[in-house]
Scaffold this motif. Structure first.
Motif, PDB file in Angstrom:
ATOM      1  N   GLY A 119     -56.318 -30.465  -1.178  1.00  0.00           N
ATOM      2  CA  GLY A 119     -57.095 -29.910  -2.277  1.00  0.00           C
ATOM      3  C   GLY A 119     -57.553 -30.937  -3.285  1.00  0.00           C
ATOM      4  O   GLY A 119     -58.672 -30.880  -3.787  1.00  0.00           O
ATOM      5  N   VAL A 120     -56.683 -31.915  -3.565  1.00  0.00           N
ATOM      6  CA  VAL A 120     -57.112 -32.925  -4.518  1.00  0.00           C
ATOM      7  C   VAL A 120     -57.961 -34.001  -3.878  1.00  0.00           C
ATOM      8  O   VAL A 120     -58.504 -34.849  -4.565  1.00  0.00           O
ATOM      9  CB  VAL A 120     -55.921 -33.629  -5.196  1.00  0.00           C
ATOM     10  N   SER A 121     -58.052 -33.983  -2.579  1.00  0.00           N
ATOM     11  CA  SER A 121     -58.822 -35.034  -1.919  1.00  0.00           C
ATOM     12  C   SER A 121     -60.235 -34.607  -1.594  1.00  0.00           C
ATOM     13  O   SER A 121     -61.029 -35.407  -1.136  1.00  0.00           O
ATOM     14  CB  SER A 121     -58.127 -35.458  -0.627  1.00  0.00           C
ATOM     15  N   MET A 122     -60.531 -33.349  -1.823  1.00  0.00           N
ATOM     16  CA  MET A 122     -61.849 -32.858  -1.426  1.00  0.00           C
ATOM     17  C   MET A 122     -62.843 -32.934  -2.563  1.00  0.00           C
ATOM     18  O   MET A 122     -62.523 -32.548  -3.681  1.00  0.00           O
ATOM     19  CB  MET A 122     -61.732 -31.396  -1.024  1.00  0.00           C
ATOM     20  N   PRO A 123     -64.049 -33.391  -2.279  1.00  0.00           N
ATOM     21  CA  PRO A 123     -65.066 -33.306  -3.324  1.00  0.00           C
ATOM     22  C   PRO A 123     -65.362 -31.845  -3.585  1.00  0.00           C
ATOM     23  O   PRO A 123     -65.583 -31.070  -2.655  1.00  0.00           O
ATOM     24  CB  PRO A 123     -66.291 -34.006  -2.732  1.00  0.00           C
ATOM     25  N   ILE A 124     -65.384 -31.463  -4.836  1.00  0.00           N
ATOM     26  CA  ILE A 124     -65.476 -30.051  -5.165  1.00  0.00           C
ATOM     27  C   ILE A 124     -66.802 -29.444  -4.711  1.00  0.00           C
ATOM     28  O   ILE A 124     -66.863 -28.285  -4.296  1.00  0.00           O
ATOM     29  CB  ILE A 124     -65.265 -29.853  -6.682  1.00  0.00           C
ATOM     30  N   PHE A 125     -67.869 -30.252  -4.711  1.00  0.00           N
ATOM     31  CA  PHE A 125     -69.146 -29.690  -4.306  1.00  0.00           C
ATOM     32  C   PHE A 125     -69.172 -29.476  -2.794  1.00  0.00           C
ATOM     33  O   PHE A 125     -69.846 -28.575  -2.302  1.00  0.00           O
ATOM     34  CB  PHE A 125     -70.308 -30.578  -4.758  1.00  0.00           C
ATOM     35  N   TRP A 126     -68.457 -30.272  -2.066  1.00  0.00           N
ATOM     36  CA  TRP A 126     -68.378 -30.115  -0.626  1.00  0.00           C
ATOM     37  C   TRP A 126     -67.592 -28.861  -0.290  1.00  0.00           C
ATOM     38  O   TRP A 126     -67.999 -28.061   0.560  1.00  0.00           O
ATOM     39  CB  TRP A 126     -67.721 -31.356  -0.031  1.00  0.00           C
ATOM     40  N   LEU A 127     -66.479 -28.666  -0.997  1.00  0.00           N
ATOM     41  CA  LEU A 127     -65.680 -27.464  -0.801  1.00  0.00           C
ATOM     42  C   LEU A 127     -66.534 -26.234  -1.070  1.00  0.00           C
ATOM     43  O   LEU A 127     -66.518 -25.263  -0.309  1.00  0.00           O
ATOM     44  CB  LEU A 127     -64.474 -27.473  -1.739  1.00  0.00           C
ATOM     45  N   ALA A 128     -67.334 -26.309  -2.159  1.00  0.00           N
ATOM     46  CA  ALA A 128     -68.185 -25.179  -2.503  1.00  0.00           C
ATOM     47  C   ALA A 128     -69.159 -24.872  -1.374  1.00  0.00           C
ATOM     48  O   ALA A 128     -69.335 -23.727  -0.983  1.00  0.00           O
ATOM     49  CB  ALA A 128     -68.947 -25.473  -3.786  1.00  0.00           C
ATOM     50  N   LEU A 129     -69.776 -25.934  -0.824  1.00  0.00           N
ATOM     51  CA  LEU A 129     -70.744 -25.732   0.248  1.00  0.00           C
ATOM     52  C   LEU A 129     -70.077 -25.119   1.474  1.00  0.00           C
ATOM     53  O   LEU A 129     -70.620 -24.202   2.098  1.00  0.00           O
ATOM     54  CB  LEU A 129     -71.396 -27.060   0.634  1.00  0.00           C
ATOM     55  N   MET A 130     -68.885 -25.624   1.815  1.00  0.00           N
ATOM     56  CA  MET A 130     -68.198 -25.093   2.990  1.00  0.00           C
ATOM     57  C   MET A 130     -67.828 -23.628   2.800  1.00  0.00           C
ATOM     58  O   MET A 130     -67.984 -22.798   3.702  1.00  0.00           O
ATOM     59  CB  MET A 130     -66.923 -25.909   3.265  1.00  0.00           C
ATOM     60  N   LEU A 131     -67.353 -23.303   1.597  1.00  0.00           N
ATOM     61  CA  LEU A 131     -67.000 -21.910   1.321  1.00  0.00           C
ATOM     62  C   LEU A 131     -68.228 -21.015   1.400  1.00  0.00           C
ATOM     63  O   LEU A 131     -68.185 -19.917   1.956  1.00  0.00           O
ATOM     64  CB  LEU A 131     -66.354 -21.785  -0.059  1.00  0.00           C
ATOM     65  N   GLN A 132     -69.336 -21.521   0.851  1.00  0.00           N
ATOM     66  CA  GLN A 132     -70.566 -20.738   0.904  1.00  0.00           C
ATOM     67  C   GLN A 132     -70.974 -20.487   2.350  1.00  0.00           C
ATOM     68  O   GLN A 132     -71.300 -19.374   2.744  1.00  0.00           O
ATOM     69  CB  GLN A 132     -71.699 -21.508   0.227  1.00  0.00           C
ATOM     70  N   LEU A 133     -70.957 -21.549   3.141  1.00  0.00           N
ATOM     71  CA  LEU A 133     -71.322 -21.432   4.554  1.00  0.00           C
ATOM     72  C   LEU A 133     -70.447 -20.414   5.260  1.00  0.00           C
ATOM     73  O   LEU A 133     -70.919 -19.587   6.028  1.00  0.00           O
ATOM     74  CB  LEU A 133     -71.150 -22.780   5.250  1.00  0.00           C
ATOM     75  N   ALA A 134     -69.128 -20.493   4.980  1.00  0.00           N
ATOM     76  CA  ALA A 134     -68.199 -19.645   5.700  1.00  0.00           C
ATOM     77  C   ALA A 134     -68.286 -18.202   5.243  1.00  0.00           C
ATOM     78  O   ALA A 134     -68.402 -17.291   6.055  1.00  0.00           O
ATOM     79  CB  ALA A 134     -66.774 -20.168   5.544  1.00  0.00           C
ATOM     80  N   PHE A 135     -68.256 -17.959   3.917  1.00  0.00           N
ATOM     81  CA  PHE A 135     -68.066 -16.596   3.450  1.00  0.00           C
ATOM     82  C   PHE A 135     -69.307 -15.926   2.913  1.00  0.00           C
ATOM     83  O   PHE A 135     -69.269 -14.755   2.572  1.00  0.00           O
ATOM     84  CB  PHE A 135     -66.968 -16.562   2.386  1.00  0.00           C
TER      85      PHE A 135
END
Lengths: 562, 310, 339
Positions: free
Chosen positions: C142-158
């Motif tokens: 969690g602390v290693s992920m760029p937050i904007f990348w996490l956001a994009l992945m979550l958007q893609l998935a959900f």
């Protein structure tokens, strides 16, 4: 490793597998969804989309930029004019997809005197502003004089009227007749009056809210438009949405099929706009060229393709710090280094047509530009530079390694690509260049305030439908009010021709003048004419009534859903 | 022979401690994993020309500000744009036709460079200021403390954004901005440590022997202050790369065409439905880079914590 | 010292800090950049008279210290200047955007604290079980992920692949915002009984708040876990156990309360990260808040807005730190006594 470590490794593997599973599942299906590029016509069989109309009495448009100024006397951007064209009306207008034929608006008919100096307009009776007050000739006089007095301090759009009109030239003859007394005969008066700068405001309303002051903006009018048009502004939440609601007092009436509400949502994210269009939340959406392939075959979505009159070109600073830019040979060589085909095919994905000069296809006198003078030809470019004495030095660079500075506005992917492509090609003939992305205001500041740039971009959309709006703005010199993008290029003969053509009424004569001007311009180029992008429009299949008009892009009153 | 043995004897306990630390470290699985990841990054960066399949050109020119800069130029292949993963393009291609795998490989060089430059410079500034503030105290301490307070009251990313906007968009300016954001952290740490150590008896002793302040700082105080720094520095290497990626993502950092991981995600976003690989792989690169440093830092923290050691 | 004196002392320290922040923002926007007046004059078709007039209005030709004086004077009167991109007072823009960011950030903070603490405790109690390993792994990733990348992945998935959650924005289309009381949609719609808006706003809050809270959650989790582990081995806990108290009492009544102290500290420090993360999260989720406003301001070189949001961020941070310090001093008397 002991038990602890085994546990940890297992946990790691479980996590990694989960992430990958979600992902590849995601990916796998995605790839099936995006179809292979088809060469068939857009009317291929598509599975039917959701057929139930969402929000039947509201049109929703997802767009990219917020309006800047809702005062028609000081608005010069497409987002603002979209709203202004729904709330305000002008004396004359254009209808349907015809941007050239002038139609009655708030004026029912008009005539011009023999010498072209007096225009007479008969105004429509019984028209009310949305706040109930009556529309009369006083409002027309007030509106035009207001534009000229205020002199559009923020946007500079007043020139469209001030080029032929001065304060006091608009005269009330009686409550429903107005005359324009011009100093010089001006053939393009009517097209100029169609633009939002010619919108009619209610004199009482403006007087009650700040009135008119020279060279000063009216804060109230910037956010509180009130006109005779079919819609009223309900709310404007910056950077989020603009809501319009129907004007019950509209003189055109509400019989027939219309929508009562319009919501313009500002969404900077292309992926959001794409999704909204796909699931019906958006009736219209701005889709970037790069993403057309994501949407064009989606069920329930209709794509319309057609010629637009927007042009994209690069302009060159002829008086830059790189003094060699003043030499026409250098600029001609640059025109030969631009890959026009790749621009249309790869950067605009085929959604553009070639551009031979400043006048776009669809405008009168387009044919005056009778051939495509340039194409990608690196050998020729090298030849021209060698002949002009700009040879390659020992390191393999021309101009002693001095770089050409190419600027574009950050975020515009097409311009980024054109810049990089130009840079690539220039490098192949030994010319070094630097591509820099800058923020829009910074760019504008540099473009107009300095000459330390070499190449920048203009994208132009019409203010009024006449070749003069293009060729004069680009190629007339700054001294006579042209050179709107500050190339510092000037040619006395071209100025003569363009000024004469501006005030000439005979079309054939004008085209002749433009042809001669073009021949001079194309041989001493200050622009690289990149392409004329096509108009790509997306809407839901349940939307009807939309027609593309390059002058008035949106007329929600004519659209309905079913 | 003689000098080395003497040195060993004098530093006997230090050497024993270090050996013990390294041993503890070796047995921590996650720390070793972190080390492996970091080594992977370093090796990729060092041997980039051998690992990548496509290579950029480098052009040196004088920019409008009159400085000599070297820019990275990749070859455009529009006919290969946005191609999925294949044997020729391990991670696919982007909208210019560049090979994403090669871009990521060369991007590791930029990331390591940014991380090192920012952390080392901020560290030097921080150590100097922190040592001075902690040792001499008084008004110097007050000023340094207040200034760090001011910097701490603005969130890092926001401060970096503001500075980069003011300085102008470029990777160098992003680095300057991040140095400005990071130096207070090290100042505080060193100062706290110096405050603790300066009260120690051996420092008193040194002072009474007439050792100069400077020597005291460098010989006695600083060496004993470094422990908490190790962990912080390691974690910050990752944090700096994350922040730099964030700034590039917003549009403030690398110029277009550069192989920078954050910038790639930013441009790739428009193509996310057509070409997921454009966003996925640079993101994974960042994750692995930062993860490596975080694991290592974590491991170091556990290992150096006196309470958990025995 | 007494609590009251401590509070007064801390509040007094606020003032020089805030002045220092204004100096910083002033430097950033007046000393460094090039031609500010031209930007305001509209850049494009700016006539020289307008530029000259603006130069006078903004006192740009006067010495720097005087300009700073004008700036401070304006600040005291609540005038943050005019936003260049939106052509309206910065204070107005901030008033519009702040509630959105507040709602998102508060929710993210609450999530991070609650979920972080609970999982941290569970992880500590069940040390070295598979739950522990999985949570620790999630935490460190969690602390290693760029937050904007996490956001994009979550958007893609959900929101795209399995469209169960909305893609972005605060409300669905056609859903009218609840009557404005605080600007926090959940609160406002609850209070006015507007259940469509309530449902819509909660739905739209899910993905952005998960994204924003993730990194902070991870940090709080780890800190809670490690401090719990430390305390659980300490003497007074052993005593409590020896006394025969139930395990649950031992954990929650004694251990946790003391473990919370470093957690609160970390949460406070982490708040800065949360504010920065809001900038990136809002950009991806098209959240109409301060973060998105900040990005637009910075990209358009809109310096009054840049100054404005930097100042606001500083005020929020300072307030948050103050609260944390006060909480800390209430929980741990040693802090204020030792001052």
């Amino acid at each position: 490793m002991n038990k602890k470590d085994i546990g940890k490794t297992l946990a790691l593997l479980v996590m990694a597998t989960m992430v990958f599973a979600i992902f590849s599942g995601c990916i796998g299906e995605e790839k099936e969804e995006t179809p292979a590029p088809t060469t068939a016509a857009p009317t291929t069989e598509k599975p039917a989309g959701p057929t139930e109309v969402k929000n039947p009495d509201t049109m929703v448009r997802y767009t990219i930029g917020d309006a800047k100024n809702l005062d028609p006397a000081d608005a010069y951007d497409t987002a603002s004019s979209e709203v202004l064209f729904q709330v305000y009306e002008n004396l004359v207008t254009v209808k349907g997809s015809d941007a050239v034929t002038i139609e009655p608006g708030l004026a029912t008919d008009w005539s011009v005197s023999e010498d072209g100096l007096v225009w007479t307009f008969h105004l429509r009776k019984g028209v009310k502003f949305s706040n109930g007050s009556d529309f009369t000739a006083d409002d027309v006089v007030y509106s035009f004089d207001r534009v000229l007095t205020m002199n559009s301090p923020e946007s500079g759009c007043a020139w469209i009227l001030s080029q032929f009109l001065s304060v006091g030239d608009t005269v009330k003859v009686d409550d429903y007749t107005v005359e324009l007394h011009l100093e010089k005969s001006f053939g393009i008066t009517l097209p100029c009056l169609v633009y939002t700068v010619g919108a009619i405001v209610d004199s009482d309303y403006v007087e009650a809210h700040g009135g008119v002051q020279a060279d000063t903006e009216n804060e109230f009018m910037k956010a509180n438009p009130m006109g005779t048009g079919p819609y009223m502004l309900e709310s404007w939440t910056r950077k989020t949405e603009i809501k319009l609601v129907k004007n019950p007092n509209y003189w055109g009436g509400w019989e027939g099929k219309h929508v009562s509400n319009v919501i313009i949502k500002i969404v900077e994210e292309p992926s959001t706009r794409i999704l909204a269009l796909k699931n019906g939340d958006a009736d219209f959406a701005d889709i970037p060229t790069a993403n057309i392939v994501d949407v064009k075959d989606a069920p329930g979505v209709r794509m319309e393709l057609g010629p637009s009159v927007n042009v994209t070109m690069l302009h060159i600073q002829t008086k830059s710090e790189n003094t060699f830019m003043a030499d026409p040979a250098v600029r001609k060589a640059m025109c030969y280094c631009f890959d026009y085909d790749a621009t249309i095919k790869d950067i605009y994905n085929g959604y553009a047509i070639p551009l031979p000069g400043p006048i776009p296809k669809g405008f009168p006198c387009y044919e005056s530009q009778y051939e495509y003078r340039y194409s990608l030809d690196l050998d020729k470019a090298a030849e021209i530079l060698d002949a002009a004495g700009f040879t390659v030095n020992d390191d393999g660079y021309r101009f002693d390694g001095k770089p050409i500075a190419i600027y574009y506005n950050a975020g515009n992917e097409e311009r980024a690509k054109m810049s990089m492509m130009l840079q690539n090609n220039l490098a192949l003939i030994g010319v070094i260049s630097q591509v820099m992305a800058d923020s829009w205001p910074s760019l504008l500041g540099r473009m107009f305030g300095t000459t330390d740039w070499d190449v920048m971009y203009c994208g132009w959309a019409p203010d009024y439908i006449d070749p003069d709006n293009y060729i004069f703005s680009f190629n007339a010199s700054a001294d006579v009010g042209g050179d709107i993008y500050n190339t510092s290029w000037a040619n006395a003969r071209v100025d003569e021709l363009l000024i004469d053509a501006k005030f000439e009424s005979d079309l054939a004569k004008r085209c002749e003048m433009y042809r001669e001007a073009w021949e001079i311009i194309i041989d001493d180029p200050s622009h690289i004419w990149a392409c004329q992008p096509q108009h790509v429009h997306f809407e839901r299949e349940w939307v009807h009534g939309y027609e593309y008009n390059p002058c008035i892009l949106w007329s929600y009153y004519n659209y309905y859903k079913e | 022979m003689g000098f080395f043995d003497e040195w060993k004897k004098r530093n006997e306990s230090r050497i024993k401690e270090t050996k013990f630390t390294l041993n503890l470290f070796r047995h921590s699985f996650l720390s070793m994993l972190g080390l492996v990841l970091i080594l992977l990054m370093i090796l990729t960066a060092l041997f980039a020309p051998f690992i990548a399949t496509e290579h950029p050109n480098y052009v040196t020119l004088i920019n409008p500000q009159g400085q000599r800069v070297t820019e990275q130029r990749w070859e455009i292949h529009f006919e290969e744009k946005l191609e999925p993963i294949s044997s020729k393009h391990l991670f696919g291609t982007n909208d210019y036709g560049y090979d994403i795998f090669s871009m990521i490989v060369y991007g590791s060089r930029l990331s390591i460079k940014i991380a090192l430059m920012v952390v080392v410079t901020a560290l030097i500034i921080g150590v100097v200021l922190g040592a001075l503030a902690g040792y001499f105290g008084g008004w110097m301490d007050e000023i340094v403390m207040r200034v760090t307070d001011i910097f701490f009251s603005i969130p890092g990313l926001i401060l970096a954004m503001a500075f980069t906007a003011a300085l102008g968009r470029s990777i160098e300016h992003v680095m300057y901005a991040m140095i400005i954001v990071w130096w207070p952290v090290y100042t505080r740490i060193i100062r706290a440590q110096v405050l603790k150590t300066r009260e120690e008896t051996y420092v008193e002793a040194a002072r009474s022997l007439g050792t100069t302040d400077l020597k005291i700082i460098f010989k006695h105080i600083l060496p004993n202050s470094f422990a908490p720094l190790f962990v912080q520095v390691t974690m910050d290497m990752g944090a700096v790369v994350l922040t730099a990626a964030g700034l590039s993502f917003i549009g403030l950092g690398a110029s277009p065409g550069t192989a920078e991981w954050g910038l790639m995600i930013s441009t790739g976003r428009a193509y996310i439905f057509q070409a997921w690989w454009y966003v996925f792989f640079p993101g994974m690169a960042i994750v692995l880079f930062v993860l490596g440093f975080n694991l290592l830092g974590d491991g170091l923290r556990d290992v150096l914590d006196p309470k958990l050691r025995r | 010292m007494k609590l009251r004196n401590y509070i007064i002392r801390r509040l007094a320290l606020l003032i020089p800090i805030l002045i220092g922040v204004t100096l910083l923002t002033f430097t950033i926007s007046h000393v460094i950049p090039a031609d500010v007046a031209r930007h305001f004059a509209g850049g494009a078709k700016a006539n020289p008279e307008t530029i000259a007039r603006i130069r006078e209005e903004m006192h740009l030709d006067e010495p720097l210290y005087k300009q700073y004086g004008y700036y401070l004077n304006d600040l005291i009167h609540g005038d943050l200047g005019e936003c260049y991109t939106e052509r309206r007072p910065v204070t107005e823009a901030i008033k519009q955007y702040l509630p959105a960011t507040a709602e998102l950030t508060i929710l993210a903070m609450v999530m991070a604290i609650f979920i972080g603490i609970i999982t941290g405790v569970v992880s500590a109690v069940k040390r070295n079980s598979w739950i522990d390993h999985v949570t620790r792994l999630i935490a460190i990733t969690g602390v290693s992920m760029p937050i904007f990348w996490l956001a994009l992945m979550l958007q893609l998935a959900f929101a795209y692949k399995y469209p169960i959650l909305p893609l972005d924005s605060r409300l669905g289309i056609g859903v009218v915002a609840p009557n404005h009381i605080t600007g926090l949609y959940v609160f406002d719609s609850l209070v006015t009984g507007n259940f469509t808006a309530l449902k819509s706003s909660i739905y739209h809050l899910i993905l952005p708040s998960i994204t924003l809270s993730f990194a902070s959650l991870a940090i709080i989790l780890r800190i809670t876990r490690s401090s719990m582990l430390e305390i659980v081995r300490s003497d007074y806990i052993r005593t409590a156990r020896a006394k025969g108290l139930r395990e649950r009492t031992v954990i929650y009544k004694h251990a946790l309360r003391n473990a919370l102290i470093p957690t609160i500290t970390v949460a406070g420090i982490n708040f800065a990260y949360l504010l920065g993360g809001a900038v990136l999260t809002e950009t991806i989720f098209n959240w109409p808040g301060m973060g998105r406003f900040a990005v637009a301001a910075v990209n358009n070189l809109d310096f009054p807005s840049v100054m404005g949001f930097t100042l606001i961020a500083a005020i929020v941070m300072v307030t948050a730190n103050l609260i944390v310090d006060l909480l800390y001093s209430v929980l741990d008397p040693r802090v204020r006594l030792g001052d």
